[in-house]
Design a protein around this motif. Structure first.
Motif, PDB file in Angstrom:
ATOM      1  N   ILE A 165     111.889  61.001  47.269  1.00  0.00           N
ATOM      2  CA  ILE A 165     111.914  62.503  47.069  1.00  0.00           C
ATOM      3  C   ILE A 165     113.060  63.036  47.053  1.00  0.00           C
ATOM      4  N   SER A 166     113.604  64.027  45.985  1.00  0.00           N
ATOM      5  CA  SER A 166     114.825  64.802  46.264  1.00  0.00           C
ATOM      6  C   SER A 166     114.067  66.094  46.331  1.00  0.00           C
ATOM      7  N   LEU A 167     115.064  67.157  46.699  1.00  0.00           N
ATOM      8  CA  LEU A 167     114.793  68.399  47.059  1.00  0.00           C
ATOM      9  C   LEU A 167     115.361  69.580  46.053  1.00  0.00           C
ATOM     10  N   LYS A 168     114.978  70.564  45.559  1.00  0.00           N
ATOM     11  CA  LYS A 168     115.629  71.538  44.904  1.00  0.00           C
ATOM     12  C   LYS A 168     115.183  73.088  45.419  1.00  0.00           C
ATOM     13  N   GLY A 169     116.093  73.767  46.000  1.00  0.00           N
ATOM     14  CA  GLY A 169     115.937  75.061  46.661  1.00  0.00           C
ATOM     15  C   GLY A 169     116.337  76.098  45.606  1.00  0.00           C
ATOM     16  N   ILE A 170     115.626  77.188  45.431  1.00  0.00           N
ATOM     17  CA  ILE A 170     115.870  78.234  44.552  1.00  0.00           C
ATOM     18  C   ILE A 170     115.792  79.296  45.337  1.00  0.00           C
ATOM     19  N   ASP A 171     117.285  80.214  45.389  1.00  0.00           N
ATOM     20  CA  ASP A 171     117.298  81.404  46.031  1.00  0.00           C
ATOM     21  C   ASP A 171     116.571  82.549  45.543  1.00  0.00           C
ATOM     22  N   ASN A 172     116.511  82.693  44.304  1.00  0.00           N
ATOM     23  CA  ASN A 172     115.986  83.847  43.643  1.00  0.00           C
ATOM     24  C   ASN A 172     114.344  83.665  43.347  1.00  0.00           C
ATOM     25  N   TRP A 173     113.705  84.605  44.004  1.00  0.00           N
ATOM     26  CA  TRP A 173     112.184  84.535  43.982  1.00  0.00           C
ATOM     27  C   TRP A 173     111.596  84.792  42.510  1.00  0.00           C
ATOM     28  N   GLN A 174     111.932  85.781  42.019  1.00  0.00           N
ATOM     29  CA  GLN A 174     111.516  85.892  40.608  1.00  0.00           C
ATOM     30  C   GLN A 174     111.799  84.841  39.660  1.00  0.00           C
ATOM     31  N   GLN A 175     112.989  84.303  39.820  1.00  0.00           N
ATOM     32  CA  GLN A 175     113.369  83.053  38.872  1.00  0.00           C
ATOM     33  C   GLN A 175     112.421  81.790  39.344  1.00  0.00           C
ATOM     34  N   TYR A 176     112.200  81.571  40.593  1.00  0.00           N
ATOM     35  CA  TYR A 176     111.223  80.571  41.059  1.00  0.00           C
ATOM     36  C   TYR A 176     109.997  80.912  40.564  1.00  0.00           C
ATOM     37  N   ARG A 177     109.447  81.913  40.526  1.00  0.00           N
ATOM     38  CA  ARG A 177     108.101  82.571  39.867  1.00  0.00           C
ATOM     39  C   ARG A 177     107.977  81.965  38.615  1.00  0.00           C
ATOM     40  N   THR A 178     108.988  82.522  37.784  1.00  0.00           N
ATOM     41  CA  THR A 178     108.954  82.270  36.483  1.00  0.00           C
ATOM     42  C   THR A 178     109.215  80.725  36.100  1.00  0.00           C
ATOM     43  N   GLU A 179     109.902  80.201  36.943  1.00  0.00           N
ATOM     44  CA  GLU A 179     109.945  78.591  36.593  1.00  0.00           C
ATOM     45  C   GLU A 179     108.731  77.809  36.895  1.00  0.00           C
ATOM     46  N   THR A 180     108.129  78.271  38.003  1.00  0.00           N
ATOM     47  CA  THR A 180     106.919  77.586  38.733  1.00  0.00           C
ATOM     48  C   THR A 180     105.865  77.650  37.462  1.00  0.00           C
ATOM     49  N   THR A 181     105.745  78.701  36.966  1.00  0.00           N
ATOM     50  CA  THR A 181     104.589  79.163  36.163  1.00  0.00           C
ATOM     51  C   THR A 181     104.826  78.794  34.550  1.00  0.00           C
ATOM     52  N   GLY A 182     106.116  78.364  34.490  1.00  0.00           N
ATOM     53  CA  GLY A 182     106.464  77.928  33.323  1.00  0.00           C
ATOM     54  C   GLY A 182     106.494  76.566  33.270  1.00  0.00           C
ATOM     55  N   GLY A 183     106.122  75.805  34.138  1.00  0.00           N
ATOM     56  CA  GLY A 183     106.020  74.357  34.329  1.00  0.00           C
ATOM     57  C   GLY A 183     107.248  73.633  34.291  1.00  0.00           C
ATOM     58  N   LYS A 184     108.195  73.923  34.841  1.00  0.00           N
ATOM     59  CA  LYS A 184     109.276  73.354  35.077  1.00  0.00           C
ATOM     60  C   LYS A 184     109.501  72.431  36.136  1.00  0.00           C
ATOM     61  N   TYR A 185     108.523  72.589  37.121  1.00  0.00           N
ATOM     62  CA  TYR A 185     108.641  71.606  38.152  1.00  0.00           C
ATOM     63  C   TYR A 185     107.387  70.739  38.265  1.00  0.00           C
ATOM     64  N   ALA A 186     107.323  69.632  38.493  1.00  0.00           N
ATOM     65  CA  ALA A 186     106.195  68.765  38.979  1.00  0.00           C
ATOM     66  C   ALA A 186     105.292  68.985  40.274  1.00  0.00           C
ATOM     67  N   ALA A 187     106.180  69.375  41.235  1.00  0.00           N
ATOM     68  CA  ALA A 187     105.648  69.648  42.599  1.00  0.00           C
ATOM     69  C   ALA A 187     106.515  70.629  43.103  1.00  0.00           C
ATOM     70  N   PHE A 188     105.778  71.750  43.834  1.00  0.00           N
ATOM     71  CA  PHE A 188     106.696  72.822  44.428  1.00  0.00           C
ATOM     72  C   PHE A 188     105.718  73.368  45.532  1.00  0.00           C
ATOM     73  N   GLY A 189     106.312  74.014  46.316  1.00  0.00           N
ATOM     74  CA  GLY A 189     105.860  74.761  47.731  1.00  0.00           C
ATOM     75  C   GLY A 189     105.537  76.127  47.188  1.00  0.00           C
ATOM     76  N   MET A 190     104.709  76.569  47.688  1.00  0.00           N
ATOM     77  CA  MET A 190     104.141  78.181  47.426  1.00  0.00           C
ATOM     78  C   MET A 190     103.270  78.686  48.996  1.00  0.00           C
ATOM     79  N   GLY A 191     103.193  79.794  48.749  1.00  0.00           N
ATOM     80  CA  GLY A 191     102.391  80.668  49.892  1.00  0.00           C
ATOM     81  C   GLY A 191     101.454  81.311  49.426  1.00  0.00           C
ATOM     82  N   TRP A 192     100.471  81.690  50.187  1.00  0.00           N
ATOM     83  CA  TRP A 192      99.720  82.628  49.737  1.00  0.00           C
ATOM     84  C   TRP A 192      98.966  83.677  50.635  1.00  0.00           C
ATOM     85  N   PHE A 193      99.207  84.924  50.504  1.00  0.00           N
ATOM     86  CA  PHE A 193      98.707  85.862  51.368  1.00  0.00           C
ATOM     87  C   PHE A 193      97.344  86.468  50.768  1.00  0.00           C
ATOM     88  N   ALA A 194      96.284  86.757  51.503  1.00  0.00           N
ATOM     89  CA  ALA A 194      95.042  86.952  51.047  1.00  0.00           C
ATOM     90  C   ALA A 194      95.171  88.587  50.122  1.00  0.00           C
TER      91      ALA A 194
END
Length: 535
Positions: free
Chosen positions: A404-433
């Motif tokens: 396993i290697s890690l990739k940290g992204i500082d910019n939240w909006q960039q991270y959201r765009t990239e995760t929903t764009g299918g850039k990462y195979a596995a990624f961490g997320m949180g959820w508030f109701a």
């Protein structure tokens, strides 16, 4: 669960007072110094997400906290409990036995902060606009049940739903259903910038630096008509780069309150800060963290890889070593304390078992170690996220089954765009109701237009279980369907739940109203805060 366990009360009284705030109110919140709330986050405009305070785009807890103070919704969550009550509406209710027609009557004399009258036509415009803009990373899915909106008069709104949805009143209490002025917000595009025109309990002015907000000033709205009693005249939100800087500001008296994103070390320090006139309050929380998979990515498309991860992740160690027992291991998307919760992942996979994971991969003829990158946001969920992912990396790599290697992204909006764009195979997320209902921990992650833009589909959940549970006004009756959905998710593993957080609020001890400052969705109710006399 084998560790110190947080026992959540029934949701009917989920956020009943746990610890009374120090001091007794003397009215200083009315007309005195503003109550200053610290936020360790950044609300910014980017090329991909240019309108952070437009309800059509905004879909994170900090932006929603700002919107709740300035924009009205027809309904709102009360101080405690999960049943919404009228806000801009005088009354609302289903008008049929199938939960397919919902009718509201507005209060009289409503108007926006720019002086324009607020009518039923503005309500219809706002709902239609949300669906027309259809921002990919926004909360539009919360209104997916709406077929059409009618306005028989200036004070009547009728929602016709495509399918029955007993949770619809709760969804009308979220900023996704915020009422906007037709004269200010464009019909088919985002409203850019940091200004808000609303009819809520406060008006808003922001100070910015470049593309982000540094301070937001909420001033009591003299023209507000709604169900909220505002207990202060002014609240400021100040934004910090991290929670350490925010803690320093609290100790110096530069801010009066901080919550969310506190590290375990900070919580321990603040528990012993009475001599500095600081009180720490712990409340039940419904925040969850999970590892999500792009099930079409070759690295994790084989369910055996995802299953092996589920078999070796050690939640108890992570909660102990990273979060110092300020959270609890989570074995389902639906958190403990909500009707319908079951420990599906523990029932299916039990305690961490390297031998079982090895067998899973061998039977699927998968070569080990499996190379995989885990992506995460470095700052959106607090300073401990990086340590959390280093711990997950060690857990997986120590099995010799993964590389396993890690990739940290500082910019939240960039991270959201990239995760929903299918850039990462596995990624961490949180959820508030969005709403305090098990539906909100299942439906947003399943099917077309889901929050993660995940390719994962399950016909039984989408076509049978969710529609059936939404027909049941008695949410206890819906529990059986939610339990089936959780078991299916544990079997298919489109994601792995990791932990459930508790909520901590630290405040100067002359601030009162802490027992009411968070509602049953852990949303900030700044209007409950006032200033009293310190002990």
């Amino acid at each position: 669960m084998n560790r110190k366990t947080l026992v959540l009360p029934a949701l009917a009284g989920l956020l009943a007072p746990v610890l009374a705030a120090c001091g007794t109110t003397d009215g200083a919140g009315e007309g005195g110094d503003p109550i200053v709330v610290g936020i360790a986050s950044r609300i910014e405009a980017t090329k991909e997400a240019p309108a952070p305070l437009d309800p059509a785009q905004a879909y994170d807890v900090d932006a929603w906290n700002m919107l709740r103070g300035t924009l009205q919704t027809l309904m709102r969550l009360p101080r405690t409990g999960t049943a919404p009550v009228p806000e801009a509406a005088e009354s609302c209710g289903f008008r049929d036995t199938q939960n397919e027609q919902y009718r509201c009557t507005l209060r009289t004399g409503l108007k926006f902060s720019n002086g324009d009258a607020l009518t039923a036509q503005d309500v219809k415009y706002s709902i239609d606009r949300m669906r027309a803009v259809n921002y990919r990373n926004g909360p539009v899915s919360l209104l997916s049940a709406v077929d059409r909106v009618e306005t028989p008069s200036d004070t009547e709104v009728v929602f016709h739903l495509k399918k029955p949805d007993a949770t619809f009143p709760q969804k009308l209490a979220t900023p996704a259903a915020a009422i906007l002025s037709r004269e200010v917000y464009p019909k088919n595009s985002l409203h850019k910038g940091f200004e808000l025109v609303g009819s809520g309990p406060y008006t808003l002015k922001t100070e910015t630096s470049g593309d982000h907000i540094t301070k937001a000033v909420f001033t009591k709205n003299p023209d507000y008509k709604g169900g909220i009693t505002v207990k202060n005249s002014r609240v400021e939100m100040r934004f910090f780069d991290d929670s350490d800087a925010m803690e320093k500001a609290l100790r110096k008296g530069d801010i009066d309150l901080m919550y969310r994103g506190l590290s375990p070390d900070q919580i321990k320090r603040l528990q012993n800060a009475r001599e500095q006139h600081i009180a720490l309050q712990e409340m039940p929380g419904q925040e969850i963290r999970y590892l999500a998979f792009n099930t079409k990515d070759p690295s994790v498309s084989d369910k055996a890889v995802r299953k092996a991860i589920a078999q070796v992740v050690n939640r108890s160690q992570l909660v102990r070593d990273v979060y110092g027992y300020t959270g609890d291991p989570l074995y389902s998307l639906v958190p403990t304390g909500l009707t319908g919760h079951i420990n599906s992942f523990f029932t299916k996979y039990g305690n961490p078992n390297v031998a079982a994971a090895r067998k899973t991969l061998q039977q699927a003829n998968i070569t080990t170690p499996v190379k995989l990158t885990l992506a995460y946001t470095t700052n959106h969920y607090g300073a401990s996220t990086a340590k959390e992912f280093r711990t997950l990396q060690s857990q997986l790599n120590n099995t010799k089954l993964f590389d396993i290697s890690l990739k940290g992204i500082d910019n939240w909006q960039q991270y959201r765009t990239e995760t929903t764009g299918g850039k990462y195979a596995a990624f961490g997320m949180g959820w508030f109701a969005d709403i305090p209902d098990a539906d909100n921990y299942i439906a947003p992650f399943i099917g077309k237009g889901n929050f993660l833009n995940s390719p994962y589909r399950n016909t039984k959940i989408e076509s049978q279980l969710i529609p059936t549970t939404r027909q049941q006004t008695d949410r206890n009756s819906a529990a059986a369907g939610f339990k089936q959905a959780q078991d299916i998710i544990a079997d298919d593993i489109p994601l792995v739940p990791i932990w459930q957080g508790r909520t901590y609020v630290a405040a100067r001890d002359d601030v009162t109203g802490l027992e009411w400052v968070l509602n049953s969705s852990s949303s900030l109710q700044i209007w409950e805060l006032s200033r009293g006399v310190a002990d």
